[in-house]
Structures are given as C-alpha cells and as structure tokens.
Write an enzyme that holds these catalytic residues in place. Structure first.
Site, mmCIF file in Angstrom:
data_model
loop_
_atom_site.group_PDB
_atom_site.id
_atom_site.type_symbol
_atom_site.label_atom_id
_atom_site.label_comp_id
_atom_site.label_asym_id
_atom_site.label_seq_id
_atom_site.Cartn_x
_atom_site.Cartn_y
_atom_site.Cartn_z
ATOM 1 N N TYR A 142 -10.715 -10.627 -32.165
ATOM 2 C CA TYR A 142 -10.900 -9.639 -31.099
ATOM 3 C C TYR A 142 -11.724 -8.439 -31.583
ATOM 4 O O TYR A 142 -12.412 -7.801 -30.806
ATOM 5 C CB TYR A 142 -9.546 -9.109 -30.614
ATOM 6 N N LYS A 189 -3.567 -21.643 -38.408
ATOM 7 C CA LYS A 189 -4.413 -22.836 -38.504
ATOM 8 C C LYS A 189 -4.884 -22.928 -39.951
ATOM 9 O O LYS A 189 -6.085 -22.892 -40.253
ATOM 10 C CB LYS A 189 -5.573 -22.697 -37.499
ATOM 11 N N ASP A 221 -2.033 -25.692 -32.875
ATOM 12 C CA ASP A 221 -2.117 -26.787 -31.893
ATOM 13 C C ASP A 221 -0.767 -27.472 -31.729
ATOM 14 O O ASP A 221 -0.299 -27.721 -30.610
ATOM 15 C CB ASP A 221 -3.227 -27.790 -32.271
ATOM 16 N N ASP A 245 -2.155 -14.353 -28.050
ATOM 17 C CA ASP A 245 -2.585 -14.198 -26.655
ATOM 18 C C ASP A 245 -2.359 -15.506 -25.906
ATOM 19 O O ASP A 245 -1.775 -15.531 -24.816
ATOM 20 C CB ASP A 245 -4.068 -13.811 -26.620
ATOM 21 N N ASP A 249 1.006 -16.596 -23.039
ATOM 22 C CA ASP A 249 0.836 -17.048 -21.647
ATOM 23 C C ASP A 249 1.532 -18.397 -21.455
ATOM 24 O O ASP A 249 2.196 -18.636 -20.450
ATOM 25 C CB ASP A 249 -0.655 -17.220 -21.293
HETATM 26 C C1 IPM Z 1 -3.243 -9.652 -22.890
HETATM 27 C C2 IPM Z 1 -4.545 -9.783 -22.171
HETATM 28 C C3 IPM Z 1 -5.630 -9.033 -22.947
HETATM 29 C C4 IPM Z 1 -5.738 -9.670 -24.306
HETATM 30 C C5 IPM Z 1 -7.007 -8.966 -22.249
HETATM 31 C C6 IPM Z 1 -6.904 -8.356 -20.868
HETATM 32 C C7 IPM Z 1 -8.008 -8.229 -23.075
HETATM 33 O O1 IPM Z 1 -4.882 -11.121 -21.983
HETATM 34 O O2 IPM Z 1 -2.769 -8.513 -23.071
HETATM 35 O O3 IPM Z 1 -2.669 -10.672 -23.254
HETATM 36 O O4 IPM Z 1 -6.444 -10.683 -24.455
HETATM 37 O O5 IPM Z 1 -5.126 -9.177 -25.245
HETATM 38 MG MG MG Z 2 -3.352 -12.473 -22.544
#
Ligand code: IPM
Ligand code: MG
Length: 351
Positions: A142, A189, A221, A245, A249
């Site tokens: 990042y 990884k 993975d 990240d 999710d």
């Molecule tokens: C998160 C989001 C952010 C990230 C984006 C919006 C930059 O996806 O907080 O998980 O990737 O960190």
């Molecule tokens: Mg995110």
C-alpha cells in the site's frame, strides 16, 4: 467525563451510519454521565469536491487533537472507474492512517446464531467461529514506491517491511492472543515473498517471549480457503496490509453481513474507528444502510481509546437485542426491514 471526538462522516452512506453511531454514543453519555463533544471534519470525495484534496490539513489537526476519531466510509464511483484520476478519496484514508501512526487494524469476526440464515456458509461450519484479524496498516504494498515506466507500458508497486514494523504489529497480535484463546496464526506467502520470510523469522523470534501462545503459519491462499472451510480453528490472525484487507472482507461472510463488522485502527497516537465496509454509493441517502458496524465501531472506540468497558458492553448488548428482535435493515431482515435511523433509534433506546 468530557471527551473530544473527531468525526469523519465521509462519502456515500457515511453520513447516515455515523449519525446513528453518534446517536448511540449520546445515549451512552446520558446513561453513564459522559459528554462527547464532536467536531465534524471532511475526508474523501466530499473533501475533494469542497477543497480539492481528500485529506484537508484541518481534518488532520482536529483528529490529532481528539481523544478518538469516529469514521464512516469514503469512496465514489467517479474515481473508481478513472485510472488516470490524480486525486482519489482513498488517498485521504491512507494518509490519515500514516499521519496518525495507525499501524494496527483490529477486525473482530464472530458468528451470530440469530443470523445463521444470512450467511451463505453451512451453519455447522461457522457455528462458534470467533476470531480477530490483526492487520498491519501502514506498510507493505500500500505504501511502497509505485509508478510506471516512461512510456507507461509497465507498472510497479513495491512491497517493503522492516523488522521494526513487523515487531510492533506482532506485539499487538501476541497481546491480543494472550487476552483470548492464546492461538496466533501468521498468514503470509513465505514460499514466494521475501517480505513474508522476514515476517516469519521475526514472529518466530518474538514467540519466545510468549511461550503460552500457540503459533502457527498459513500461506494466504490456504488461509483464504481454511477461513471458509473451518473458521473455528482461528483465534487471532496476524497478517500484513494487503492480505489483511482481503481476508477481512472474506471473514465478513461468516457473520452474515458486511454491515456488521467494526474495526479499530490504533498505534502511536489517537485511534480511529470505522466499519470495514465501503461507502455503498448506490445506497446513499436511501436510509437503507446497516449502521450496526459503525455503532459497534463506536463500542470499540469507547473500550479501546477511552477505557469505557461497561459502556462498550452496553452498546454490544443493545445491538444484539436489535438483531434478536430483527430490528434491522434489509441485509438482515428481508421480510420487514426498518430504516437506518430506526435501527439507531432502537439501539439508543435499548441503552
Ligand atoms: C479497508 C478499505 C481500504 C483499504 C480502502 C478504502 C483504501 O478497503 O479499510 O479495508 O484497502 O485499506
Ligand atoms: Mg478493505
């Protein structure tokens, strides 16, 4: 007591969900005798529109001088589909994380029996799942050098980690595990990436200081697969920025809705608390967004930054009551959903 809270509502559904979290914090204030003094500031697409930059100096100043920051979401489709955009809402979020030294992102994931039907996963697989993703937040790909070659035909994003960066987030990982079931899984990884091998070396050495913590390692993975196959095996997952990240999710699927998952970003100074979901621009202004993740982020704020543990528990219990009584937006109540504001009203009243 009086507390200074920086408030960044952001874009899309941000203003609606943060308004409900403030309502709930005020209910906590009334019940427990605290006063939360909010200062609202801009970040994201709304800041670009108003001032031309995603993170105005004033926003940073206000946040630095707050006891904690409550944040909604940022992002707007007009930037997502424009690869040549020079300014982007996301730059504001990345910069504030860096400037506030928020190197640790804590994302708890838990199964909720009342929400079983909303998870696409089989109940017998997810029952009892309860883990925390500890994501490194200010390093890695990042924040590495990025760019294109002269004729624009080649692009690169550099991933860099120092031992110091790995150590400080690992301390949070081990300490979190010590307060829970004492199991830590490093997700990396290391079969391919040199940065991952440095993570593994460093974390192995640090494990000597935490003999009670059971440490294991998973390639990302495989971890992505294991999280869906048998999520109950995890207690604390420690991982670098981008892997964290992605798998956080994925973890939201276990809870039944991404609208339920809060997060805390902490580090050297003031903490920032936000739902893990995005700005859901299609839902903006429609009073349909689930405010629970933001309300639960406010609970993390009270507990982590202000040390108000009982108050945080009151919020969590009130959210659980709303879930049990199906006072929820359409993601969690398909038959008879209520609005974003009604969810906030119910939770505030329950407190
Ligand atoms: C998160 C989001 C952010 C990230 C984006 C919006 C930059 O996806 O907080 O998980 O990737 O960190
Ligand atoms: Mg995110």
């Amino acid at each position: 007591m009086d507390y200074k809270i920086g408030v960044i509502k952001g874009d899309g559904i941000g203003p609606e969900i943060v308004t409900e979290a403030m309502k709930v914090m005020d209910a906590v204030g009334t019940k427990f005798g605290h006063k939360f003094n909010y200062t609202e500031v801009l970040m994201g697409a709304c800041a670009i529109d108003a001032i031309g930059t995603p993170l105005p100096d004033e926003t940073l100043e206000v946040c630095k001088n707050s006891d904690a920051v409550l944040f909604g979401a940022i992002g707007h489709p007009k930037y997502d589909n424009d690869p040549n955009a020079k300014v982007r809402p996301e730059q504001g979020l990345l910069k504030i994380r860096k400037e506030l030294g928020l190197y640790a992102n804590i994302r708890p994931v838990a199964y909720h029996s009342a929400l079983e039907e909303f998870s696409p996963l089989k109940p017998e697989r997810i029952e009892g799942a309860d883990f925390v993703v500890v994501r490194e937040l200010t390093g890695g790909i990042y924040f590495g050098d990025k760019g294109r070659n002269d004729d624009g035909t080649v692009a690169f994003d550099n991933c860099t980690y120092s031992i110091k960066e790995i150590e400080r987030i690992s301390v949070i990982g081990f300490e979190t595990a010590m307060k829970r079931r004492k199991k830590l899984t490093l997700v990396d990884k290391a079969n391919v990436l040199e940065t991952s091998r440095l993570w593994r070396d460093t974390v192995k050495k640090m494990a000597l200081n935490y003999p009670e913590v059971e440490l294991d390692f998973l390639f990302v993975d495989n971890a992505a697969m294991q999280m869906i196959l048998s999520p109950t095996q995890f207690d604390v997952i420690l991982t670098e920025n981008m892997f964290g990240d992605i798998i956080s999710d994925e973890g939201s699927v276990i809870g039944g809705s991404i609208g339920l998952l809060p997060s805390a970003s902490i580090g050297s100074t003031v903490g920032l608390y936000e739902p893990i979901h995005g700005s859901f621009p299609q839902g903006a202004g429609l009073n349909i967004a689930n405010p629970m993740a933001t309300i639960l982020s406010a609970a993390m704020l009270l507990e982590t930054s202000l040390d108000l543990v009982e108050e945080a528990t009151a919020i969590r219990n009130a959210v659980a009551k709303a879930i049990d009584q199906k006072v929820a937006t359409e993601d969690l109540n398909k038959v008879n959903p209520v609005g974003t504001d009604a969810v906030g009203d119910f939770i505030a009243a329950a407190i």
